[in-house]
Design a protein around this motif. Structure first.
Motif, PDB file in Angstrom:
ATOM      1  N   HIS A 403       0.869  -1.176   0.000  1.00 17.06           N
ATOM      2  CA  HIS A 403       0.000   0.000   0.000  1.00 17.06           C
ATOM      3  C   HIS A 403       0.908   1.228   0.000  1.00 17.06           C
ATOM      4  O   HIS A 403       2.126   1.099  -0.036  1.00 17.06           O
ATOM      5  CB  HIS A 403      -0.901  -0.013   1.240  1.00 17.06           C
ATOM      6  N   GLU A 404       0.299   2.420   0.092  1.00 14.66           N
ATOM      7  CA  GLU A 404       1.105   3.655   0.057  1.00 14.66           C
ATOM      8  C   GLU A 404       2.090   3.693   1.224  1.00 14.66           C
ATOM      9  O   GLU A 404       1.742   3.383   2.363  1.00 14.66           O
ATOM     10  CB  GLU A 404       0.201   4.879   0.160  1.00 14.66           C
ATOM     11  N   ALA A 405       3.320   4.069   0.922  1.00 11.76           N
ATOM     12  CA  ALA A 405       4.337   4.202   1.967  1.00 11.76           C
ATOM     13  C   ALA A 405       5.241   5.372   1.602  1.00 11.76           C
ATOM     14  O   ALA A 405       5.261   5.819   0.450  1.00 11.76           O
ATOM     15  CB  ALA A 405       5.146   2.917   2.052  1.00 11.76           C
ATOM     16  N   VAL A 406       5.988   5.850   2.601  1.00 14.28           N
ATOM     17  CA  VAL A 406       6.912   6.957   2.359  1.00 14.28           C
ATOM     18  C   VAL A 406       8.228   6.371   1.824  1.00 14.28           C
ATOM     19  O   VAL A 406       8.758   5.413   2.391  1.00 14.28           O
ATOM     20  CB  VAL A 406       7.169   7.745   3.669  1.00 14.28           C
ATOM     21  N   GLU A 407       8.730   6.965   0.752  1.00 10.02           N
ATOM     22  CA  GLU A 407       9.909   6.379   0.079  1.00 10.02           C
ATOM     23  C   GLU A 407      11.116   6.238   1.017  1.00 10.02           C
ATOM     24  O   GLU A 407      11.849   5.263   0.963  1.00 10.02           O
ATOM     25  CB  GLU A 407      10.275   7.214  -1.152  1.00 10.02           C
ATOM     26  N   LYS A 408      11.297   7.227   1.889  1.00  6.03           N
ATOM     27  CA  LYS A 408      12.440   7.170   2.806  1.00  6.03           C
ATOM     28  C   LYS A 408      12.382   5.873   3.641  1.00  6.03           C
ATOM     29  O   LYS A 408      13.388   5.191   3.836  1.00  6.03           O
ATOM     30  CB  LYS A 408      12.368   8.391   3.738  1.00  6.03           C
ATOM     31  N   ASN A 409      11.165   5.539   4.098  1.00  2.00           N
ATOM     32  CA  ASN A 409      10.995   4.316   4.896  1.00  2.00           C
ATOM     33  C   ASN A 409      11.274   3.082   4.050  1.00  2.00           C
ATOM     34  O   ASN A 409      11.852   2.103   4.523  1.00  2.00           O
ATOM     35  CB  ASN A 409       9.570   4.231   5.445  1.00  2.00           C
TER      36      ASN A 409
END
Ligand code: HSE
Length: 436
Positions: A403-409
């Motif tokens: 699902h949507e996630a923050v790229e840094k993570n």
């Protein structure tokens, strides 16, 4: 009232020849539309023996640029040599001499556009560049004029025909990357330096021009995150198919709470999205405006006649401005110079996206739980998983959609996962978009 408009053409390569061809074959039609003829006054070209249509006298060929930039019979200078120098000096010189300029030079506009836009505005001449993005598709005109009522919300573009041709061959015929690249070179699609096509640089040049005029912001080309298609394997294309997605090299721009996302990279896009149906050397831009909703512009992005079509349309536009005394009617960068606002381009670490991962892992118990554990610790939620094949104690691909996630993570999680002893190769990561 002038009884003709003089045109000086710099460069008789692919695009230049297309321009000359169109001006000859459709000269009468263009005169009916414009009211006066467009007359090629001079052509600057290193090779004076280049083939010319029979209607054009060889006497107008010259190697001396001043015969165009300082020629009183030239109203519009058409720069179609491409590259940075001497193209930039020629354009600036033409502008200083009060000539209107039409160019198809995407790389130059992406890197030095601001300087050129300012020079044209200061000198009160027109600077048009439809041929710089997506060849024959009138996308610059669409943004500057047809969509001028809208706040642009997002753009998804297939703006490089060569890479789209390569990916299409890999998708439809299961070819490897190198094979498909060689075929595109044989057909003459790739740029002289194909890294511009396959590493996404050409697409990023075009995206920076589109972002500039769509959002009214100067764009520092270096801030556009760019990733090409050379790392895409037929394996990922076929797994994407199983999830009902296609892989495309997309140029993406979005307005995000007053900042801009601008990035070029291979992307999984649902099979049933219109942009996923754009195959071969064709280009398309899918733009959503707040008033109009989604729109799609489709056509040939390269080649003598499609690019020539865009350049000649610009010449006609500028000629109309000259004839009606409406120079500067459309500012080069689409917004009034003093009303443009610098907007921040988000770094790739800040974006939020869905992701496709292909892990290469040992086929043994607890591998999936270790990987999903690390993803969970980084706030990455899994949407679906497939394990391909069964090889107890050997390596197998483990494919996952998130699902949507923050790229840094995502980057931190993958670094950690790739250090696990059960992971045998660097993980492949491809961003996934729904395209809305
Ligand atoms: N090399 C470019 C492409 C040509 O493949 O799209 C048009 O800019």
């Amino acid at each position: 009232m002038k009884d003709k408009i003089g045109v000086g053409i710099i460069g008789l390569g692919t695009v230049g020849s297309g321009v000359v061809d169109i001006l000859c074959r459709n000269g009468d039609l263009i005169k009916r539309r414009l009211g006066v003829p467009l007359k090629i006054a001079k052509i600057v070209e290193r090779d004076l023996n280049r083939p010319l249509p029979p209607e054009i006298s060889r006497e107008i060929m010259t190697r001396d640029i001043k015969e165009i930039t300082e020629n009183p019979d030239v109203d519009i200078v058409v720069e179609v040599i491409g590259g940075f120098e001497p193209a930039e000096s020629y354009i600036l010189n033409a502008i200083e001499n009060g000539k209107h300029v039409v160019t198809a030079n995407k790389a130059l506009l992406a890197v030095s556009g601001e300087e050129l836009y300012r020079a044209a505005s200061r000198r009160g001449v027109d600077l048009y560049f439809e041929g710089s993005v997506c060849g024959g598709i009138p996308i610059i005109k669409a943004i500057r004029e047809g969509l001028a009522a809208n706040r642009i919300e997002s753009m998804y573009g297939i703006v490089n025909g060569t890479s789209n041709f390569i990916i299409t061959k890999m998708t439809e015929e299961g070819k490897g990357f190198e094979d498909a690249l060689r075929e595109s070179q044989k057909l003459g699609y790739a740029e002289s330096d194909p890294t511009f096509d396959i590493e996404g640089i050409d697409a990023a040049h075009k995206l920076s021009i589109l972002v500039n005029i769509a959002f009214g912001t100067p764009v520092d080309f270096k801030e556009i995150y760019t990733e090409g298609i050379s790392g895409i394997s037929p394996l990922d294309i076929s797994y994407a198919k199983e999830f009902n997605y296609k892989v495309k090299l997309l140029a993406i721009a979005k307005m995000k709470a007053g900042s801009i996302e601008a990035r070029v990279h291979p992307t999984l896009i649902p099979n049933n999205h219109l942009i996923a149906t754009v195959d071969g050397v064709f280009n398309a831009v899918y733009i959503t405006g707040d008033a109009v909703g989604p729109t799609l512009f489709y056509g040939k992005g390269a080649g003598a006649l499609p690019a020539g079509s865009a350049v000649v349309a610009d010449i006609i536009d500028v000629a109309r401005n000259i004839l009606k005394g409406s120079i500067g009617r459309i500012p080069p960068a689409s917004f009034k110079e003093e009303n443009r606002m610098p907007l921040r381009i988000l770094s790739i670490d800040e974006i939020e996206s869905m992701y496709y991962f292909r892990f290469t892992v040992l086929d043994m118990p607890r591998v999936l739980s270790r990987i999903s554990g690390i993803l969970g610790e980084h706030e990455i939620s899994i949407a679906s998983v497939i394990q391909k094949g069964r090889k107890e104690g050997g390596n197998v691909p483990l494919v996952m959609m998130t699902h949507e996630a923050v790229e840094k993570n995502v980057r931190s999680a993958l670094q950690e996962i790739d250090r696990l002893p059960v992971v045998s190769e660097k993980t492949t990561m491809i961003r996934v978009e729904e395209g809305r």
